[in-house]
Design a protein around this motif. Structure first.
Motif, PDB file in Angstrom:
ATOM      1  N   THR A  56      75.597  35.807  90.813  1.00  0.00           N
ATOM      2  CA  THR A  56      74.376  35.317  90.241  1.00  0.00           C
ATOM      3  C   THR A  56      73.945  33.813  90.770  1.00  0.00           C
ATOM      4  N   ALA A  57      75.054  33.126  90.602  1.00  0.00           N
ATOM      5  CA  ALA A  57      74.932  31.757  91.399  1.00  0.00           C
ATOM      6  C   ALA A  57      74.425  31.496  92.789  1.00  0.00           C
ATOM      7  N   SER A  58      75.225  32.647  93.359  1.00  0.00           N
ATOM      8  CA  SER A  58      74.863  32.886  95.008  1.00  0.00           C
ATOM      9  C   SER A  58      73.371  33.236  95.204  1.00  0.00           C
ATOM     10  N   LEU A  62      70.068  31.549  96.780  1.00  0.00           N
ATOM     11  CA  LEU A  62      69.359  32.234  97.752  1.00  0.00           C
ATOM     12  C   LEU A  62      67.668  32.119  97.637  1.00  0.00           C
ATOM     13  N   ARG A  63      67.495  32.402  96.145  1.00  0.00           N
ATOM     14  CA  ARG A  63      66.151  32.278  95.643  1.00  0.00           C
ATOM     15  C   ARG A  63      65.584  31.124  95.974  1.00  0.00           C
ATOM     16  N   TRP A  64      66.314  29.872  95.908  1.00  0.00           N
ATOM     17  CA  TRP A  64      65.952  28.559  95.993  1.00  0.00           C
ATOM     18  C   TRP A  64      65.593  28.157  97.358  1.00  0.00           C
ATOM     19  N   THR A  65      66.539  28.616  98.305  1.00  0.00           N
ATOM     20  CA  THR A  65      66.292  28.318  99.675  1.00  0.00           C
ATOM     21  C   THR A  65      65.020  29.235 100.315  1.00  0.00           C
ATOM     22  N   SER A  66      64.868  30.395  99.929  1.00  0.00           N
ATOM     23  CA  SER A  66      63.784  31.260 100.231  1.00  0.00           C
ATOM     24  C   SER A  66      62.439  30.690  99.802  1.00  0.00           C
ATOM     25  N   SER A  67      62.382  30.151  98.678  1.00  0.00           N
ATOM     26  CA  SER A  67      61.245  29.527  98.148  1.00  0.00           C
ATOM     27  C   SER A  67      60.748  28.392  99.002  1.00  0.00           C
ATOM     28  N   PHE A  68      61.550  27.945  99.934  1.00  0.00           N
ATOM     29  CA  PHE A  68      60.800  26.704 100.980  1.00  0.00           C
ATOM     30  C   PHE A  68      60.562  27.596 102.300  1.00  0.00           C
ATOM     31  N   TYR A  69      61.182  28.627 102.483  1.00  0.00           N
ATOM     32  CA  TYR A  69      60.559  29.382 103.807  1.00  0.00           C
ATOM     33  C   TYR A  69      59.123  29.375 103.860  1.00  0.00           C
ATOM     34  N   GLU A 192      70.932  21.212  88.923  1.00  0.00           N
ATOM     35  CA  GLU A 192      70.547  21.773  87.733  1.00  0.00           C
ATOM     36  C   GLU A 192      70.832  23.283  87.439  1.00  0.00           C
ATOM     37  N   VAL A 193      70.517  24.035  88.296  1.00  0.00           N
ATOM     38  CA  VAL A 193      70.323  25.367  88.205  1.00  0.00           C
ATOM     39  C   VAL A 193      72.014  25.915  88.110  1.00  0.00           C
ATOM     40  N   MET A 194      72.971  25.084  88.970  1.00  0.00           N
ATOM     41  CA  MET A 194      74.210  25.473  88.961  1.00  0.00           C
ATOM     42  C   MET A 194      74.879  24.983  87.652  1.00  0.00           C
ATOM     43  N   SER A 195      74.339  23.886  87.100  1.00  0.00           N
ATOM     44  CA  SER A 195      74.685  23.448  85.790  1.00  0.00           C
ATOM     45  C   SER A 195      74.582  24.427  84.689  1.00  0.00           C
ATOM     46  N   ASN A 196      73.304  25.002  84.783  1.00  0.00           N
ATOM     47  CA  ASN A 196      73.134  26.035  83.830  1.00  0.00           C
ATOM     48  C   ASN A 196      73.636  27.232  83.947  1.00  0.00           C
ATOM     49  N   GLN A 197      74.054  27.676  85.024  1.00  0.00           N
ATOM     50  CA  GLN A 197      74.738  28.829  85.387  1.00  0.00           C
ATOM     51  C   GLN A 197      76.248  28.831  84.708  1.00  0.00           C
ATOM     52  N   ASN A 202      84.018  25.315  79.421  1.00  0.00           N
ATOM     53  CA  ASN A 202      85.025  26.110  79.737  1.00  0.00           C
ATOM     54  C   ASN A 202      84.931  26.581  81.217  1.00  0.00           C
ATOM     55  N   MET A 203      83.768  26.176  81.832  1.00  0.00           N
ATOM     56  CA  MET A 203      83.382  26.965  83.115  1.00  0.00           C
ATOM     57  C   MET A 203      82.507  25.714  84.062  1.00  0.00           C
ATOM     58  N   GLU A 204      82.917  25.524  85.351  1.00  0.00           N
ATOM     59  CA  GLU A 204      82.136  24.772  86.104  1.00  0.00           C
ATOM     60  C   GLU A 204      81.740  25.323  87.416  1.00  0.00           C
ATOM     61  N   ILE A 205      80.344  25.392  87.807  1.00  0.00           N
ATOM     62  CA  ILE A 205      80.239  26.157  89.083  1.00  0.00           C
ATOM     63  C   ILE A 205      79.261  25.208  89.865  1.00  0.00           C
ATOM     64  N   ASN A 206      79.851  25.030  91.257  1.00  0.00           N
ATOM     65  CA  ASN A 206      79.090  24.169  92.123  1.00  0.00           C
ATOM     66  C   ASN A 206      78.966  24.796  93.305  1.00  0.00           C
ATOM     67  N   ILE A 207      78.115  24.088  94.283  1.00  0.00           N
ATOM     68  CA  ILE A 207      77.940  24.453  95.693  1.00  0.00           C
ATOM     69  C   ILE A 207      78.698  23.760  96.554  1.00  0.00           C
ATOM     70  N   ILE A 208      79.625  24.325  97.380  1.00  0.00           N
ATOM     71  CA  ILE A 208      80.385  23.540  98.430  1.00  0.00           C
ATOM     72  C   ILE A 208      80.266  23.962  99.799  1.00  0.00           C
TER      73      ILE A 208
END
Length: 305
Positions: A56-58, A62-69, A192-197, A202-208
């Motif tokens: 879902t985070a992935s 994708l949605r975020w990058t596509s919005s700038f296309y 911010e989206v990743m933080s909300n994800q 007990n969980m941390e999600i990041n982009i690397i």
């Protein structure tokens, strides 16, 4: 009479021992068997939930990058139209005003800006070095040799001191390369989206990145840090090959889990880690239910005997 009562009591106790002990052993075996059977199923359920979270985070990235296309296509249309450089600059300023996620918008033709005929429309051109040559910049070179939208490696912008990524696209007129358009996008929104994800302490999600460096992290000192990259976390030891090849992997290590998920057509990954508290709670509930069932059966058997 007393001896008869004692004898009957001994006989009753003997019957209880004769039936209850084997029955208790049987229930114990059943309990252990059910635990052995259900634990892998609960473990797989937990891993499936984690996998869904990372995917879902992935998809969000994708949605975020596509919005700038669509934005880069709009900028491309401006650069193809017979606008003066002043009108083009005004259009770019309007985009910046209406899109707070965009840090900069620009267009450069195939001639260095300081040479005769060179054009580089950039709202922040005054911040550039005097010898700045757009045709030698990585975003220009990579985009001009591709038919696709080029996405740069994220970097700290000189003007804002914030993490940005460049989307660039070659502009052609009548089959000839006219130049390249680009937009710089802040990472703050997707962070911010990743933080909300994650949605939990007990969980941390990041982009690397493929080299393990963080693009989003709750501690800003970790972003683009070679020392504090993902591999400095013991949970991700042994993940180097998986990350560099953009594969997917989730592992449970003791009371914690760690996982990475690729992002389609983008050279970044989702990295997540957290505790196994949810799985532990499931197993505790299973044990409690099994104990209640055993106690209930033993009580019924005792009454019947």
């Amino acid at each position: 009479m007393l001896k008869v009562k004692i004898k009957k009591s001994h006989e009753r106790n003997g019957l209880m021992s004769k039936f209850l002990v084997p029955f208790a052993i049987f229930l114990g075996i059943v309990m252990i068997s059910m635990y052995i059977v259900y634990r892998p199923q609960y473990r797989n359920l937990f891993l499936s939930n984690v996998d869904t979270k990372l995917k879902t985070a992935s998809e969000e990235v994708l949605r975020w990058t596509s919005s700038f296309y669509s934005e880069i296509n709009i900028v491309e249309a401006y650069s193809k139209s017979p606008l003066s450089t002043d009108d083009m600059l005004e259009s770019f300023l309007n985009i910046l005003e209406s899109k707070p996620d965009i840090a900069n918008v620009y267009f450069g033709n195939t001639i260095p800006r300081n040479n005769p005929g060179g054009i580089f429309v950039n709202p922040f051109s005054s911040l550039l070095a005097p010898n700045y040559d757009q045709t030698k910049r990585d975003w220009f070179v990579k985009a001009s040799t591709s038919q696709e939208i080029y996405i740069s490696e994220p970097y700290i912008a000189a003007s804002s001191k914030k993490l940005v990524v460049t989307f660039a696209k070659a502009v052609y007129t009548n089959g000839y390369l006219k130049g390249v358009v680009g937009i710089d996008v802040f990472f703050s929104k997707i962070a911010e989206v990743m933080s909300n994800q994650a949605g939990s302490e007990n969980m941390e999600i990041n982009i690397i990145m493929q080299n393990g460096m963080y693009l989003t992290h709750k501690d800003n000192s970790y972003i683009l840090s070679k020392e504090n990259n993902i591999f400095s976390n013991p949970l991700f030891s042994g993940f180097q090959n998986v990350v560099s090849s953009q594969n997917n992997l989730i592992e449970i290590k003791g009371k914690e889990w760690a996982g990475v998920q690729n992002i389609e057509n983008i050279p970044w990954l989702i990295a997540g880690h957290g505790t196994t508290a949810y799985l532990d709670n499931l197993m505790q509930k299973l044990i409690i239910v099994l104990i209640i069932i055993i106690v209930a059966f033993m009580t019924i058997e005792t009454i019947l005997v």
